[in-house]
Design a protein around this motif. Structure first.
Motif, PDB file in Angstrom:
ATOM      1  N   THR A 187       0.832  -1.207   0.000  1.00  0.00           N
ATOM      2  CA  THR A 187       0.000   0.000   0.000  1.00  0.00           C
ATOM      3  C   THR A 187       0.865   1.254   0.000  1.00  0.00           C
ATOM      4  OG1 THR A 187      -1.732  -1.167   1.220  1.00  0.00           O
ATOM      5  CG2 THR A 187      -1.813   1.238   1.244  1.00  0.00           C
ATOM      6  N   LEU A 188       1.926   1.244   0.799  1.00  0.00           N
ATOM      7  CA  LEU A 188       2.808   2.408   0.867  1.00  0.00           C
ATOM      8  C   LEU A 188       3.527   2.643  -0.456  1.00  0.00           C
ATOM      9  CD1 LEU A 188       3.639   4.498   2.986  1.00  0.00           C
ATOM     10  CD2 LEU A 188       5.586   3.043   3.557  1.00  0.00           C
ATOM     11  N   VAL A 189       3.998   1.566  -1.086  1.00  0.00           N
ATOM     12  CA  VAL A 189       4.678   1.711  -2.379  1.00  0.00           C
ATOM     13  C   VAL A 189       3.699   2.209  -3.438  1.00  0.00           C
ATOM     14  CG1 VAL A 189       5.813   0.435  -4.224  1.00  0.00           C
ATOM     15  CG2 VAL A 189       6.457   0.009  -1.852  1.00  0.00           C
ATOM     16  N   ALA A 190       2.475   1.659  -3.441  1.00  0.00           N
ATOM     17  CA  ALA A 190       1.472   2.109  -4.416  1.00  0.00           C
ATOM     18  C   ALA A 190       1.133   3.582  -4.211  1.00  0.00           C
ATOM     19  CB  ALA A 190       0.214   1.254  -4.288  1.00  0.00           C
ATOM     20  N   ALA A 191       1.064   4.012  -2.945  1.00  0.00           N
ATOM     21  CA  ALA A 191       0.784   5.419  -2.679  1.00  0.00           C
ATOM     22  C   ALA A 191       1.915   6.315  -3.183  1.00  0.00           C
ATOM     23  CB  ALA A 191       0.553   5.643  -1.189  1.00  0.00           C
ATOM     24  N   LEU A 192       3.166   5.859  -3.026  1.00  0.00           N
ATOM     25  CA  LEU A 192       4.301   6.646  -3.516  1.00  0.00           C
ATOM     26  C   LEU A 192       4.309   6.705  -5.038  1.00  0.00           C
ATOM     27  CD1 LEU A 192       7.114   5.438  -1.086  1.00  0.00           C
ATOM     28  CD2 LEU A 192       5.870   7.605  -1.033  1.00  0.00           C
ATOM     29  N   VAL A 193       3.954   5.592  -5.683  1.00  0.00           N
ATOM     30  CA  VAL A 193       3.923   5.575  -7.154  1.00  0.00           C
ATOM     31  C   VAL A 193       2.821   6.490  -7.679  1.00  0.00           C
ATOM     32  CG1 VAL A 193       3.482   4.116  -9.165  1.00  0.00           C
ATOM     33  CG2 VAL A 193       4.950   3.285  -7.314  1.00  0.00           C
ATOM     34  N   LEU A 194       1.666   6.466  -7.017  1.00  0.00           N
ATOM     35  CA  LEU A 194       0.526   7.263  -7.469  1.00  0.00           C
ATOM     36  C   LEU A 194       0.517   8.665  -6.881  1.00  0.00           C
ATOM     37  CD1 LEU A 194      -2.304   4.570  -7.148  1.00  0.00           C
ATOM     38  CD2 LEU A 194      -1.208   5.374  -9.251  1.00  0.00           C
ATOM     39  N   TRP A 195       1.545   9.012  -6.114  1.00  0.00           N
ATOM     40  CA  TRP A 195       1.524  10.315  -5.458  1.00  0.00           C
ATOM     41  C   TRP A 195       1.468  11.437  -6.502  1.00  0.00           C
ATOM     42  CZ3 TRP A 195       0.766  10.902  -0.402  1.00  0.00           C
ATOM     43  CH2 TRP A 195       0.849  12.206   0.109  1.00  0.00           C
ATOM     44  N   PRO A 196       0.553  12.373  -6.354  1.00  0.00           N
ATOM     45  CA  PRO A 196       0.345  13.413  -7.385  1.00  0.00           C
ATOM     46  C   PRO A 196       1.419  14.488  -7.347  1.00  0.00           C
ATOM     47  CG  PRO A 196      -1.166  13.753  -5.553  1.00  0.00           C
ATOM     48  CD  PRO A 196      -0.420  12.479  -5.250  1.00  0.00           C
ATOM     49  N   THR A 197       2.446  14.306  -8.151  1.00  0.00           N
ATOM     50  CA  THR A 197       3.518  15.309  -8.210  1.00  0.00           C
ATOM     51  C   THR A 197       3.218  16.413  -9.207  1.00  0.00           C
ATOM     52  OG1 THR A 197       4.677  13.929  -9.838  1.00  0.00           O
ATOM     53  CG2 THR A 197       5.260  13.642  -7.502  1.00  0.00           C
ATOM     54  N   ASP A 198       2.325  16.126 -10.164  1.00  0.00           N
ATOM     55  CA  ASP A 198       2.017  17.122 -11.199  1.00  0.00           C
ATOM     56  C   ASP A 198       0.517  17.422 -11.242  1.00  0.00           C
ATOM     57  OD1 ASP A 198       1.324  14.619 -12.013  1.00  0.00           O
ATOM     58  OD2 ASP A 198       2.043  14.828 -14.075  1.00  0.00           O
ATOM     59  N   ALA A 199      -0.082  17.504 -10.066  1.00  0.00           N
ATOM     60  CA  ALA A 199      -1.516  17.810 -10.020  1.00  0.00           C
ATOM     61  C   ALA A 199      -1.747  19.217 -10.531  1.00  0.00           C
ATOM     62  CB  ALA A 199      -2.041  17.672  -8.589  1.00  0.00           C
ATOM     63  N   PRO A 200      -2.757  19.416 -11.357  1.00  0.00           N
ATOM     64  CA  PRO A 200      -3.020  20.762 -11.893  1.00  0.00           C
ATOM     65  C   PRO A 200      -3.452  21.710 -10.785  1.00  0.00           C
ATOM     66  CG  PRO A 200      -4.808  19.257 -12.449  1.00  0.00           C
ATOM     67  CD  PRO A 200      -3.721  18.417 -11.846  1.00  0.00           C
TER      68      PRO A 200
END
Length: 452
Positions: free
Chosen positions: A31-44
């Motif tokens: 879950t933690l890895v998936a959250a890091l992968v999906l973390w919104p770094t380029d959210a509008p």
């Protein structure tokens, strides 16, 4: 949460603890890895616009007047404005006119605020497009900051006063839930990630943080975590199948339609599924914690209960809980959609057409999918809690053979002791009328039922 297990549970065998750790820790890491992968770094980010200046003010006077007649109007329409008409005197608290009193028209129209002397309101400054040097004030809405602060303080005080340290933990869990929603789930969906995947990962992250923070790190909490996670995945799959079978597009509300105008790249169908997942989480962890607690308490009350009877007894508790929770879910969705339901009652179409419309079908799917996920959580969590609670402990069906957990042989109880115990329990006690002190046992013919 629907259960509190502050009393320490019987110690869990080391082997069972190792199995739970090997199961729960990898799930948390995934879950933690998936959250890091999906973390919104380029959210509008929202586009900056020329916001209308807003200032705080206090109403000092309200003067109502007769509304003037409308100019030439079609026949059959009212000859005067709907009103109310008049002026409101407001003392401005900030901005260029701070400390001065200004006059504004009484707010009118659908949804306009009703003001009276002493109300704290928000003013908007409107500039005349023909003469930028001329500006006027209008009342936009009431100030709601202070009432919200007092409600929040009352809410927190009630939780802490009743729950004490556990109440503080619950407040911390609530803060963590909002933090994950605002920092991960909403920006992740805005960034274009699949809403269903973001919702499952975000809900799992909330579940791990809230359950362990509120109920402590224990085998009982781990059982609730596993039951909640399995039910969440099942709810997501059921929601996907149900929305696909009913051909829901996600455009079942005015909010979704408005969102599609501003953010055409958002998957509204996935957003609908994400709403079902997140909406189910709060009730799911309530049910799973309750079932894990019920199994532990039943086992603690009767250590000799068999595994099958333990499962059946806890399932009866869950059945009663589900019967009330189902009504809670339906009423919660109905209350949130009350304007929509009221609008549908004024629809002249046939009942079958109304029920199968996009608007109402969406609410039906929400309720049905969430309810099925809750129902599945009861046997899943109860079975897992029963296995964990009875693992390594002898029950009547297990017999007296075999070593204990530490390897030492079990000592069987002599048959004579059992016979004497059964004889003592089944023989009625005779009342002693001598001068001996009373034994404290109830009289044979007296009812032990609680008197009302």
């Amino acid at each position: 949460m629907g259960a509190d297990h502050t009393r320490s549970a019987p110690p869990t065998p080391p082997g069972v603890r190792r199995i739970l750790i090997v199961t729960v820790v990898p799930l948390f890491l995934v879950t933690l890895v998936a959250a890091l992968v999906l973390w919104p770094t380029d959210a509008p980010r929202p586009e900056t616009a020329d916001d209308i200046p807003r200032h705080h003010g206090t109403v000092t006077r309200v003067v109502t007047e007769t509304c003037p007649p409308n100019p030439a109007v079609p026949e059959g329409t009212p000859t005067t404005a709907a009103g109310p008409c008049g002026t409101v005197t407001v003392r401005v608290q900030d901005g260029p006119d701070a400390g001065q009193e200004v006059q504004t028209p009484i707010p009118a129209g659908p949804g306009a605020p009703r003001v009276s002397a002493g109300d704290e309101i928000i003013l908007v400054s409107l500039i005349d497009p023909e003469d930028p040097s001329v500006s006027t004030y209008n009342i936009a809405e009431h100030q709601r900051g202070k009432p919200l602060v007092w409600l929040t303080v009352l809410f927190a005080a009630a939780i802490v006063a009743f729950g004490r340290l556990r109440g503080l933990a619950a407040l911390a869990g609530l803060a963590a839930s909002f933090a994950i929603l605002l920092a991960f789930v909403l920006p992740g969906i805005s960034a274009g990630h699949p809403p269903l995947l973001v919702a499952i990962v975000g809900s799992a992250l909330i579940m791990f943080v809230v359950l362990y923070l509120t109920h402590g790190v224990s085998a009982q909490t781990s059982v609730a975590v596993l039951g909640t996670l399995a039910s969440l995945v099942l709810t997501g799959l059921l929601g996907l199948a149900a929305t696909t079978a009913t051909h829901l597009t996600g455009f079942g509300s005015e909010d979704a339609t408005t969102l599609s105008m501003f953010r055409a790249d958002v998957d509204l169908h996935g957003l609908l599924l994400a709403g079902i997942i997140i909406g189910s989480l709060g009730v799911l962890d309530d049910v799973t914690v309750t079932q894990a607690t019920a199994v532990t308490e039943l086992r603690h009350a009767n250590p000799n209960i068999s595994r099958r009877e333990l499962y059946r007894s806890a399932t009866r508790v869950g059945r009663a809980h589900i019967a009330s929770v189902v009504n809670t879910i339906v009423l919660a969705y109905a209350g949130a959609s009350l304007p929509l339901l009221l609008l549908l009652t004024a629809d002249s179409r046939a009942l079958g057409q109304i029920v199968t419309s996009e608007f109402l079908t969406q609410e039906i799917v929400r309720s049905v999918v969430a309810t099925i996920g809750l129902i599945a959580a009861v046997p899943l969590t109860t079975a897992l809690a029963t296995l964990v609670t009875t693992a390594g402990h002898r029950t009547p069906g297990d017999g007296d053979r075999g070593p204990r957990d530490d390897g030492t042989p079990r000592a069987s109880r002599p048959a004579t002791d059992r016979a004497e115990a059964l004889h003592a329990l089944s023989t009625p006690r005779t009342r002693n009328t001598s001068t001996a002190a009373p034994s404290g046992w109830p009289e044979p013919d007296r009812s032990t039922d609680t008197r009302w």
